[in-house]
Design a protein around this motif. Structure first.
Motif, PDB file in Angstrom:
ATOM      1  N   ASP A 104       0.575  -0.911   0.184  1.00  0.00           N
ATOM      2  CA  ASP A 104      -0.124   0.073  -0.272  1.00  0.00           C
ATOM      3  C   ASP A 104       0.629   1.404  -0.315  1.00  0.00           C
ATOM      4  N   ARG A 105       2.607   0.927   0.548  1.00  0.00           N
ATOM      5  CA  ARG A 105       3.090   2.535   0.142  1.00  0.00           C
ATOM      6  C   ARG A 105       3.869   3.119  -0.756  1.00  0.00           C
ATOM      7  N   ASP A 106       3.717   3.533  -2.226  1.00  0.00           N
ATOM      8  CA  ASP A 106       4.152   4.119  -2.966  1.00  0.00           C
ATOM      9  C   ASP A 106       5.551   4.391  -2.360  1.00  0.00           C
ATOM     10  N   GLY A 107       6.721   3.807  -2.990  1.00  0.00           N
ATOM     11  CA  GLY A 107       7.838   3.996  -2.571  1.00  0.00           C
ATOM     12  C   GLY A 107       8.581   4.084  -1.679  1.00  0.00           C
ATOM     13  N   PHE A 108       7.997   3.019  -0.618  1.00  0.00           N
ATOM     14  CA  PHE A 108       8.581   1.848   0.616  1.00  0.00           C
ATOM     15  C   PHE A 108       9.617   1.142   0.230  1.00  0.00           C
ATOM     16  N   LEU A 109      10.982   1.161   0.190  1.00  0.00           N
ATOM     17  CA  LEU A 109      12.163   0.312   0.214  1.00  0.00           C
ATOM     18  C   LEU A 109      12.462  -0.359   1.182  1.00  0.00           C
ATOM     19  N   ASP A 110      12.210  -0.713   2.500  1.00  0.00           N
ATOM     20  CA  ASP A 110      13.362  -1.187   3.461  1.00  0.00           C
ATOM     21  C   ASP A 110      12.641  -0.464   4.679  1.00  0.00           C
ATOM     22  N   ALA A 111      13.104  -2.182   5.911  1.00  0.00           N
ATOM     23  CA  ALA A 111      13.212  -1.309   7.016  1.00  0.00           C
ATOM     24  C   ALA A 111      13.771  -2.163   8.340  1.00  0.00           C
ATOM     25  N   ARG A 112      13.870  -1.542   8.957  1.00  0.00           N
ATOM     26  CA  ARG A 112      15.447  -2.278   9.654  1.00  0.00           C
ATOM     27  C   ARG A 112      14.293  -1.759  11.464  1.00  0.00           C
ATOM     28  N   LEU A 113      13.520  -2.802  12.190  1.00  0.00           N
ATOM     29  CA  LEU A 113      13.851  -2.322  13.668  1.00  0.00           C
ATOM     30  C   LEU A 113      14.747  -2.545  14.882  1.00  0.00           C
ATOM     31  N   VAL A 114      15.141  -1.439  15.330  1.00  0.00           N
ATOM     32  CA  VAL A 114      16.109  -1.825  16.483  1.00  0.00           C
ATOM     33  C   VAL A 114      15.988  -1.854  18.003  1.00  0.00           C
ATOM     34  N   ARG A 115      16.097  -3.059  18.510  1.00  0.00           N
ATOM     35  CA  ARG A 115      15.632  -3.052  19.833  1.00  0.00           C
ATOM     36  C   ARG A 115      17.042  -1.799  21.015  1.00  0.00           C
ATOM     37  N   LEU A 116      16.274  -0.716  21.671  1.00  0.00           N
ATOM     38  CA  LEU A 116      16.967  -0.276  22.296  1.00  0.00           C
ATOM     39  C   LEU A 116      16.804  -0.756  24.257  1.00  0.00           C
ATOM     40  N   ALA A 117      17.159  -0.225  24.952  1.00  0.00           N
ATOM     41  CA  ALA A 117      16.808   0.101  25.849  1.00  0.00           C
ATOM     42  C   ALA A 117      15.742   0.230  26.852  1.00  0.00           C
ATOM     43  N   ASP A 118      15.452   0.071  27.697  1.00  0.00           N
ATOM     44  CA  ASP A 118      14.196   0.346  28.399  1.00  0.00           C
ATOM     45  C   ASP A 118      13.042   0.462  27.826  1.00  0.00           C
ATOM     46  N   ASP A 119      12.714  -0.590  26.929  1.00  0.00           N
ATOM     47  CA  ASP A 119      11.407  -0.622  26.052  1.00  0.00           C
ATOM     48  C   ASP A 119      11.597   0.239  25.072  1.00  0.00           C
ATOM     49  N   GLU A 120      12.747   1.155  24.253  1.00  0.00           N
ATOM     50  CA  GLU A 120      12.151   1.861  23.818  1.00  0.00           C
ATOM     51  C   GLU A 120      12.948   1.166  22.228  1.00  0.00           C
ATOM     52  N   TRP A 121      12.779   1.635  21.228  1.00  0.00           N
ATOM     53  CA  TRP A 121      12.943   1.035  19.652  1.00  0.00           C
ATOM     54  C   TRP A 121      13.319   2.077  18.549  1.00  0.00           C
ATOM     55  N   LEU A 122      14.238   1.867  17.974  1.00  0.00           N
ATOM     56  CA  LEU A 122      14.402   2.354  16.521  1.00  0.00           C
ATOM     57  C   LEU A 122      13.845   2.306  15.716  1.00  0.00           C
ATOM     58  N   ASP A 123      12.743   2.624  14.257  1.00  0.00           N
ATOM     59  CA  ASP A 123      12.551   2.004  13.600  1.00  0.00           C
ATOM     60  C   ASP A 123      12.992   3.158  12.041  1.00  0.00           C
ATOM     61  N   ILE A 124      13.849   2.102  11.403  1.00  0.00           N
ATOM     62  CA  ILE A 124      14.562   2.526  10.162  1.00  0.00           C
ATOM     63  C   ILE A 124      13.944   2.584   8.983  1.00  0.00           C
ATOM     64  N   VAL A 125      13.228   3.555   8.331  1.00  0.00           N
ATOM     65  CA  VAL A 125      12.482   3.336   7.165  1.00  0.00           C
ATOM     66  C   VAL A 125      13.135   4.040   5.651  1.00  0.00           C
ATOM     67  N   SER A 126      13.353   3.445   4.723  1.00  0.00           N
ATOM     68  CA  SER A 126      13.892   4.045   3.428  1.00  0.00           C
ATOM     69  C   SER A 126      12.696   4.120   2.734  1.00  0.00           C
ATOM     70  N   TRP A 127      12.854   5.690   1.867  1.00  0.00           N
ATOM     71  CA  TRP A 127      11.860   5.657   1.380  1.00  0.00           C
ATOM     72  C   TRP A 127      12.683   6.290  -0.202  1.00  0.00           C
ATOM     73  N   ARG A 128      11.611   6.011  -1.189  1.00  0.00           N
ATOM     74  CA  ARG A 128      12.596   6.446  -2.247  1.00  0.00           C
ATOM     75  C   ARG A 128      12.759   8.183  -2.864  1.00  0.00           C
TER      76      ARG A 128
END
Length: 98
Positions: A33-57
């Motif tokens: 459903d998302r034109d231009g979506f290339l990929d994504a990485r989910l990174v677990r950090l400390a203390d129930d925090e997360w970092l979502d790294i998403v690449s777009w065209r």
């Protein structure tokens, strides 16, 4: 150039496994459903925090995706597990992964 979306967020204690279980359906919906979506990485950090790294065209593709929000079941299910957005930034990739 590729646009990179960096979203740091928290989940409530005990919901990490549910977040990981919901991830594949979210990515499937993004691909469908998302034109231009290339990929994504989910990174677990400390203390129930997360970092979502998403690449777009392009930045326009990212903006269009944000406007859609949680419009599909897999995306909505993942988003509902996010307790708090810590930060959200947009940048431009200046080198390719090797």
């Amino acid at each position: 150039m590729i646009t990179v979306e960096l979203t740091r967020f928290r989940v409530s204690p005990g919901l990490s496994e549910a977040l990981l279980a919901a991830r594949s359906a979210m990515l499937r919906d993004f691909r469908a459903d998302r034109d231009g979506f290339l990929d994504a990485r989910l990174v677990r950090l400390a203390d129930d925090e997360w970092l979502d790294i998403v690449s777009w065209r392009s930045s326009a593709d990212l903006a269009a995706s944000r406007a859609k929000g949680g419009n599909r079941p897999g995306i909505r299910a993942f988003f509902e597990l996010i307790g708090e957005i810590v930060s959200s930034e947009e940048g431009t990739a200046v080198e390719e992964a090797v």
